[in-house]
Design an enzyme around this catalytic site. Structure first.
Site, PDB file in Angstrom:
ATOM      1  N   GLY A 163      -6.886  -7.112   0.685  1.00  0.00           N
ATOM      2  CA  GLY A 163      -6.768  -7.706   1.487  1.00  0.00           C
ATOM      3  C   GLY A 163      -6.234  -8.771   1.701  1.00  0.00           C
ATOM      4  N   ARG A 179       0.756  -0.901  -0.311  1.00  0.00           N
ATOM      5  CA  ARG A 179      -0.170   0.281  -0.258  1.00  0.00           C
ATOM      6  C   ARG A 179       1.068   1.442  -0.127  1.00  0.00           C
ATOM      7  NH1 ARG A 179      -4.429  -2.133   3.807  1.00  0.00           N
ATOM      8  NH2 ARG A 179      -6.280  -2.071   2.084  1.00  0.00           N
ATOM      9  N   GLY A 221     -12.490  -4.232   1.570  1.00  0.00           N
ATOM     10  CA  GLY A 221     -13.423  -3.512   1.784  1.00  0.00           C
ATOM     11  C   GLY A 221     -14.385  -3.161   0.853  1.00  0.00           C
ATOM     12  N   LYS A 260     -15.920 -15.719   6.411  1.00  0.00           N
ATOM     13  CA  LYS A 260     -17.610 -15.251   7.388  1.00  0.00           C
ATOM     14  C   LYS A 260     -18.036 -14.472   6.055  1.00  0.00           C
ATOM     15  CE  LYS A 260     -16.632 -13.074  12.222  1.00  0.00           C
ATOM     16  NZ  LYS A 260     -16.525 -12.451  12.224  1.00  0.00           N
TER      17      LYS A 260
HETATM   18  C1  3PG Z   1      -8.085  -1.688   4.661  1.00  0.00           C
HETATM   19  O1  3PG Z   1      -7.661  -2.565   5.102  1.00  0.00           O
HETATM   20  O2  3PG Z   1      -9.116  -2.539   4.198  1.00  0.00           O
HETATM   21  C2  3PG Z   1      -8.386  -0.158   5.070  1.00  0.00           C
HETATM   22  O3  3PG Z   1      -7.357   0.489   5.093  1.00  0.00           O
HETATM   23  C3  3PG Z   1      -9.366  -0.223   5.669  1.00  0.00           C
HETATM   24  O4  3PG Z   1      -8.910  -0.175   7.439  1.00  0.00           O
HETATM   25  P1  3PG Z   1     -10.580  -0.958   7.934  1.00  0.00           P
HETATM   26  O5  3PG Z   1     -11.221  -1.632   7.518  1.00  0.00           O
HETATM   27  O6  3PG Z   1      -9.670  -0.386   9.762  1.00  0.00           O
HETATM   28  O7  3PG Z   1     -11.656   0.765   7.989  1.00  0.00           O
END
Ligand code: 3PG
Ligand code: MG
Length: 401
Positions: A358, A36, A382, A201
């Protein structure tokens, strides 16, 4: 609606606040995957090159409004400096004396990173006025705003959602690139369009599954969430991960898929282990015959072949979530097989393949697979999933306004 880009901003000699996503995994102070940070470099370089005074802000982990030493961004400032090839000043607070002092002394082309935004309760507050008050202090540090933290655009947080409403703004190159990919997945994707979902999940993915069933030709489900699907079909899953409270929902998905003619493909065999451990004794069993005292920790060899065959004619693929416990070598084979099938399909198959952030992106790197073997590896899991779910992402809406 479209977003202004860096080309639309005149940044020379001006203070530009960049919201980046520098949320990297740390082992103590050691950054274990700097993907990132690397992805954030081009936008920052474009700004310094254009003579801006660059103020970078970002979050790390979930410190919930508390100053927490282990979530300091200081190690990230060091790594960012190495990648940029120039010193990056570090402010030991977010909007306090240190931040203001650092910003004051910036020369054109220089960079400062502020301390973790989530040390400030205002950043994530659900109360609009509280969030806005913090956003005003943050906006006060700069004259312009660039939104480039793609991984956080689904969060309605001050630095993501409120600050762009207070300053002239544009989207950074990373956000532009990620959104282009997501558009290609959602606006008339080339078919067959196949989505592979995994991870622990099913409850995290309910919204996206419901929406994908109206879009895709095939949905392959592996990983921990597959056991809730197998159970919903009436099979015993032993001690495998199971979300009992999601069974009705999942039965609904099975019906919906059948009704729409979407091929919903589940594991046909699994690696069933006696316990959750790297060296756990295990055997391959049919997915319909998992022994009561065992838990499935990976998809089995027949499933790997089945999934590869379901990807072999795909023209568009989105993959999110590992197929098994890839952190343990013995249970990484299913995730590797899916990754390799995607790579093959990208190369000779000419497909557009996207790894959705992720854990799956981390798995690709951990398994030593070539990152350029895929069309795109997203920096936001996400955020990608919520986009594919059809939700309005606060950070993108604010940049479009
Ligand atoms: C992530 O790691 O998916 C993003 O940086 C967002 O982080 P968060 O899910 O803690 O909001
Ligand atoms: Mg996340």
């Amino acid at each position: 609606m479209s977003m202004r880009t860096l080309d639309d901003l005149d940044v020379k000699g001006r203070r530009v606040l960049v919201r980046a996503d520098l949320n990297v995994p740390l082992d103590g102070e050691k950054i274990t995957d700097d993907g990132r940070i690397q992805a954030s470099v081009p936008t920052i370089t474009a700004l310094t090159g254009a003579g801006a005074k660059v103020v970078v802000c970002a979050h790390l982990g979930r410190p919930k409004g508390q100053v927490t030493a282990k979530y300091s961004l200081r190690p990230v400032a060091r790594r960012l400096g190495e990648l940029l090839g120039q010193d990056v000043a570090f402010a030991s607070d977010v909007v306090g004396d240190s931040a203001r002092g650092c910003v004051e002394s910036l020369q054109d082309g220089q960079v400062v990173l502020l301390e973790n935004l989530r040390f400030e309760p205002g950043e994530e507050s659900k109360d609009d006025a509280t969030r806005r008050a913090f956003a005003e202090r943050l906006a006060g540090l700069a004259e312009l705003y660039v939104g480039d933290g793609f991984g956080a655009v689904h969060r309605k947080h001050a630095s993501v959602y409120d600050v762009p409403q207070l300053l002239p703004h544009a989207a950074g190159g990373l956000v532009v690139a990620e959104v282009e990919v997501l558009k290609r997945l959602t606006q008339e994707p080339e078919r067959p369009y196949v989505v592979v979902l995994g991870g622990a999940k099913v409850s995290d993915k309910l919204g996206v599954i419901a929406n994908l069933l109206t879009k895709v030709d095939r949905l392959l489900v592996g990983g921990g969430m597959a056991y809730t699907f197998l159970k919903a079909q009436g099979h015993e899953v032993g001690r495998s991960l199971l979300q009992e409270d999601q069974l009705d929902q999942v039965r609904g998905f099975l019906d919906e898929a059948a009704k729409r003619g979407v091929e919903l493909v589940l594991p046909v065999d699994v690696l069933a282990a006696v316990t959750f451990a790297a060296d756990a004794e295990h055997e391959v069993v049919d997915a319909t015959a998992i022994p009561a005292d065992r838990e499935g920790l990976d998809i089995g060899p027949r499933t790997r072949e089945l999934f590869a065959s379901k990807l072999a004619d795909a023209r568009t693929v989105f993959w999110n979530g590992p197929m098994g416990v890839f952190e343990f070598d013995a249970f990484a084979g299913g995730t590797r097989a899916v990754a390799e099938a995607l790579i093959a399909q990208t190369g000779s198959g000419g497909a557009f393949t996207v790894v959705g952030g992720g854990d799956s992106a981390a798995a690709v790197r951990r398994l030593g697979l070539p990152e350029d073997g895929f069309s795109h590896i997203s920096t936001g899991g996400g955020a990608s999933l919520e986009y594919l779910e059809g939700k309005t992402l606060p950070g993108l809406a604010a940049l479009e306004a």
